[in-house]
Design a protein around this motif. Sequence first.
Motif, PDB file in Angstrom:
ATOM      1  N   SER A  75      -6.409  -5.098  -7.569  1.00  0.00           N
ATOM      2  CA  SER A  75      -6.195  -6.073  -6.485  1.00  0.00           C
ATOM      3  C   SER A  75      -7.217  -5.860  -5.366  1.00  0.00           C
ATOM      4  O   SER A  75      -7.663  -6.824  -4.733  1.00  0.00           O
ATOM      5  CB  SER A  75      -4.758  -6.008  -5.957  1.00  0.00           C
ATOM      6  OG  SER A  75      -4.476  -4.746  -5.395  1.00  0.00           O
ATOM      7  N   GLU A  83       0.827  -1.215   0.000  1.00  0.00           N
ATOM      8  CA  GLU A  83       0.000   0.000   0.000  1.00  0.00           C
ATOM      9  C   GLU A  83       0.858   1.260   0.000  1.00  0.00           C
ATOM     10  O   GLU A  83       0.524   2.253  -0.647  1.00  0.00           O
ATOM     11  CB  GLU A  83      -0.989  -0.035   1.178  1.00  0.00           C
ATOM     12  CG  GLU A  83      -2.091  -1.069   0.901  1.00  0.00           C
ATOM     13  CD  GLU A  83      -3.042  -1.308   2.072  1.00  0.00           C
ATOM     14  OE1 GLU A  83      -2.744  -0.844   3.200  1.00  0.00           O
ATOM     15  OE2 GLU A  83      -4.078  -1.963   1.849  1.00  0.00           O
ATOM     16  N   TYR A  97       0.952   1.324 -10.861  1.00  0.00           N
ATOM     17  CA  TYR A  97       0.708   0.983  -9.453  1.00  0.00           C
ATOM     18  C   TYR A  97      -0.720   1.342  -9.044  1.00  0.00           C
ATOM     19  O   TYR A  97      -1.341   0.644  -8.241  1.00  0.00           O
ATOM     20  CB  TYR A  97       1.747   1.666  -8.551  1.00  0.00           C
ATOM     21  CG  TYR A  97       3.041   0.893  -8.507  1.00  0.00           C
ATOM     22  CD1 TYR A  97       3.258  -0.101  -7.556  1.00  0.00           C
ATOM     23  CD2 TYR A  97       4.041   1.113  -9.458  1.00  0.00           C
ATOM     24  CE1 TYR A  97       4.430  -0.847  -7.543  1.00  0.00           C
ATOM     25  CE2 TYR A  97       5.221   0.366  -9.455  1.00  0.00           C
ATOM     26  CZ  TYR A  97       5.406  -0.606  -8.498  1.00  0.00           C
ATOM     27  OH  TYR A  97       6.555  -1.348  -8.492  1.00  0.00           O
ATOM     28  N   CYS A 136       2.108   1.656  -3.605  1.00  0.00           N
ATOM     29  CA  CYS A 136       1.043   2.132  -4.503  1.00  0.00           C
ATOM     30  C   CYS A 136       0.778   3.622  -4.307  1.00  0.00           C
ATOM     31  O   CYS A 136       0.516   4.356  -5.267  1.00  0.00           O
ATOM     32  CB  CYS A 136      -0.243   1.335  -4.299  1.00  0.00           C
ATOM     33  SG  CYS A 136      -0.127  -0.339  -4.949  1.00  0.00           S
ATOM     34  N   ARG A 173      -4.348  -9.039   0.391  1.00  0.00           N
ATOM     35  CA  ARG A 173      -5.110  -7.921   0.975  1.00  0.00           C
ATOM     36  C   ARG A 173      -6.396  -8.393   1.640  1.00  0.00           C
ATOM     37  O   ARG A 173      -6.922  -7.731   2.535  1.00  0.00           O
ATOM     38  CB  ARG A 173      -5.428  -6.879  -0.104  1.00  0.00           C
ATOM     39  CG  ARG A 173      -4.193  -6.180  -0.621  1.00  0.00           C
ATOM     40  CD  ARG A 173      -4.513  -5.201  -1.728  1.00  0.00           C
ATOM     41  NE  ARG A 173      -4.917  -3.900  -1.191  1.00  0.00           N
ATOM     42  CZ  ARG A 173      -5.195  -2.838  -1.944  1.00  0.00           C
ATOM     43  NH1 ARG A 173      -5.129  -2.941  -3.266  1.00  0.00           N
ATOM     44  NH2 ARG A 173      -5.547  -1.694  -1.390  1.00  0.00           N
ATOM     45  N   ASP A 206      -3.343  -1.313  -7.606  1.00  0.00           N
ATOM     46  CA  ASP A 206      -4.023  -1.029  -6.341  1.00  0.00           C
ATOM     47  C   ASP A 206      -5.530  -1.262  -6.496  1.00  0.00           C
ATOM     48  O   ASP A 206      -6.148  -2.006  -5.733  1.00  0.00           O
ATOM     49  CB  ASP A 206      -3.734   0.434  -5.953  1.00  0.00           C
ATOM     50  CG  ASP A 206      -4.333   0.812  -4.601  1.00  0.00           C
ATOM     51  OD1 ASP A 206      -4.634  -0.099  -3.804  1.00  0.00           O
ATOM     52  OD2 ASP A 206      -4.499   2.020  -4.348  1.00  0.00           O
ATOM     53  N   ARG A 207      -6.119  -0.672  -7.545  1.00  0.00           N
ATOM     54  CA  ARG A 207      -7.568  -0.756  -7.765  1.00  0.00           C
ATOM     55  C   ARG A 207      -8.002  -2.187  -8.070  1.00  0.00           C
ATOM     56  O   ARG A 207      -8.931  -2.722  -7.461  1.00  0.00           O
ATOM     57  CB  ARG A 207      -7.941   0.183  -8.921  1.00  0.00           C
ATOM     58  CG  ARG A 207      -9.400   0.123  -9.358  1.00  0.00           C
ATOM     59  CD  ARG A 207      -9.698   1.144 -10.457  1.00  0.00           C
ATOM     60  NE  ARG A 207      -8.716   1.120 -11.548  1.00  0.00           N
ATOM     61  CZ  ARG A 207      -8.721   0.222 -12.530  1.00  0.00           C
ATOM     62  NH1 ARG A 207      -9.635  -0.740 -12.565  1.00  0.00           N
ATOM     63  NH2 ARG A 207      -7.808   0.270 -13.492  1.00  0.00           N
ATOM     64  N   ARG A 256       2.078   5.804  -7.560  1.00  0.00           N
ATOM     65  CA  ARG A 256       0.757   5.614  -8.161  1.00  0.00           C
ATOM     66  C   ARG A 256       0.732   5.623  -9.704  1.00  0.00           C
ATOM     67  O   ARG A 256       0.115   4.770 -10.332  1.00  0.00           O
ATOM     68  CB  ARG A 256      -0.180   6.704  -7.618  1.00  0.00           C
ATOM     69  CG  ARG A 256      -1.614   6.436  -7.914  1.00  0.00           C
ATOM     70  CD  ARG A 256      -2.565   6.866  -6.803  1.00  0.00           C
ATOM     71  NE  ARG A 256      -3.745   6.019  -6.856  1.00  0.00           N
ATOM     72  CZ  ARG A 256      -3.865   4.869  -6.205  1.00  0.00           C
ATOM     73  NH1 ARG A 256      -2.889   4.456  -5.438  1.00  0.00           N
ATOM     74  NH2 ARG A 256      -4.946   4.128  -6.333  1.00  0.00           N
TER      75      ARG A 256
END
Length: 563
Positions: free
Chosen positions: A60, A32, A53, A35, A98, A57-58, A39
Amino acid sequence: MSTDRPWLSSYPPGVPAEVDVDAYRSIVAVFEEACARYRDRPAFANMGRCITYGDLDRMSADFAAYLIHELKLKKGDRVALMMPNILQYPIAIFGVLRAGLTVVNTNPMYTARELKHQLVDSGAAAIVVLDNFAHVVEQVLAETQVKQVITTGVGDLLGFPKGPLVNFVLKYIKKAVPDFALPGAQRFAQTLQLGAKHRLPAVDIEPSDIAFLQYTGGTTGVAKGAMLTHRNLVANMQQASAWLGAGVEPGKEEIITALPLYHIFALTANCLVFMKFGGLNHLITNPRDMPGFVKTLQGIRFTAITGVNTLFNGLLNTPGFDKCDFSRLHLTLGGGMAVQRVVAERWKKVTGVTLVEAYGLTETSPAACINPMDLDEYNGSIGLPIPSTEACIKDDDGRMLPVGEVGELCIRGPQVMAGYWNRPEETAKAIDQDGWLHTGDMARMDEKGYFYIVDRKKDMILVSGFNVYPNEIEDVIAQMPGVLEVAAVGVPDDKAGEAVKVVIVKKDPALTADQVKAYCRENLTGYKQPKYVEFRSELPKSNVGKILRRELRDSAKTESQAA
């Protein structure tokens, strides 16, 4: 301190003796942070498509939300992943983690028997599988605890029109996707859409939670799941980051990931460590297609590459590799098997970069020893124990041996696994009461703290009471100009107990057994010289390119019994 840890005095400048392995509670915390920091930077690229990234992030998070809300999986449940290196893989890995679940990495080349063992042993509740291998899942599904199958195609995340085209070619032209019937299976893209409707809840992940069940030891019998915790992997990321140190530019690195992500080496070194640095992983789906692999490399100004000896050797012997742009390359890391001097020297000549050998095991997450990054040339050593790691050499009675003596290499540190899944007896055999992991590798340490692998305990050949180490023989024969690849094994012998046999893949079609034997007479003492020389078109290898000496031994045994 440096008296019992002589390697510290050989550490490169700026590398600490200890690292803070508790700086992050989990892999997710590292992820996190990366990311947020990187980003808009590219994270993973495959077949011409790149995700940032922010995308990672989105997607995953969507996959994690699907697992929690739609599949109702509970913290600690296991999810198997059965894919080569494609964009879906890292999305799935970070999604599973996650959600507070455990990743079970599965080799896509598994037979139905091997897959069933791993799914049943791990108790996996779900599996993500590439269409190409879904027929194998179909064969065993009814005998496992898997509740949900998620399927995906190589082209599914490559966008339009490339994605559908790639899938069409694989199925109908290359016939690479056998028919399968898995009623109720979801498509990976669908799971992301379903997950996007939910919010990902805050999941409290403990450092001691199991992040990966990483199966190992399949070549020595039944595969066992090494329990690698979040703390194990965070520790190894911290250790490797400290070792790479100032040589790495955060947000600027591009690493070639040709070893599969289901293998612990690529998983940690490429996917996790370079994620922490905001690097870009170029995922190579089929590195066995060497001409295609080299063509891909020619289009990338890469800064780092990891691999096993056979991979580097293959690249060096593929036309066009020497035309790649090596101007930004500063890191080449070899592991998984011994790096041969002849390959390392040629690599340096072609790329201008030293091939640095590292050593690790699935059970150590994997890095335990690495050579200094500023190494001038190949030195035949596996390097120095990395920060917060201890190593020693023990005899069969568990006594520590002095400098220079050969015994079993033992490792202790925060990266050593929690044990084998549901196998307390096996765990007790591997990790002694003082916390030392017994590696099964025969090694010695020099006075500067460098360790040298002499061989696997079980690969050792006993000729008339003399220990013969296959690595040494292979290293010598590999230097013959007419040899492409070589493996040495012990075969039963009436006089000597065992005799040395070498199996060779020729580079020069005119090479003869007599020439090999004459060369060995010049370079090896009597009992180490091969009694038998066999030529083959290829050597048996694991999916990661490790030469399977066991298969060669078994076939030699069968032949001698028949004779």
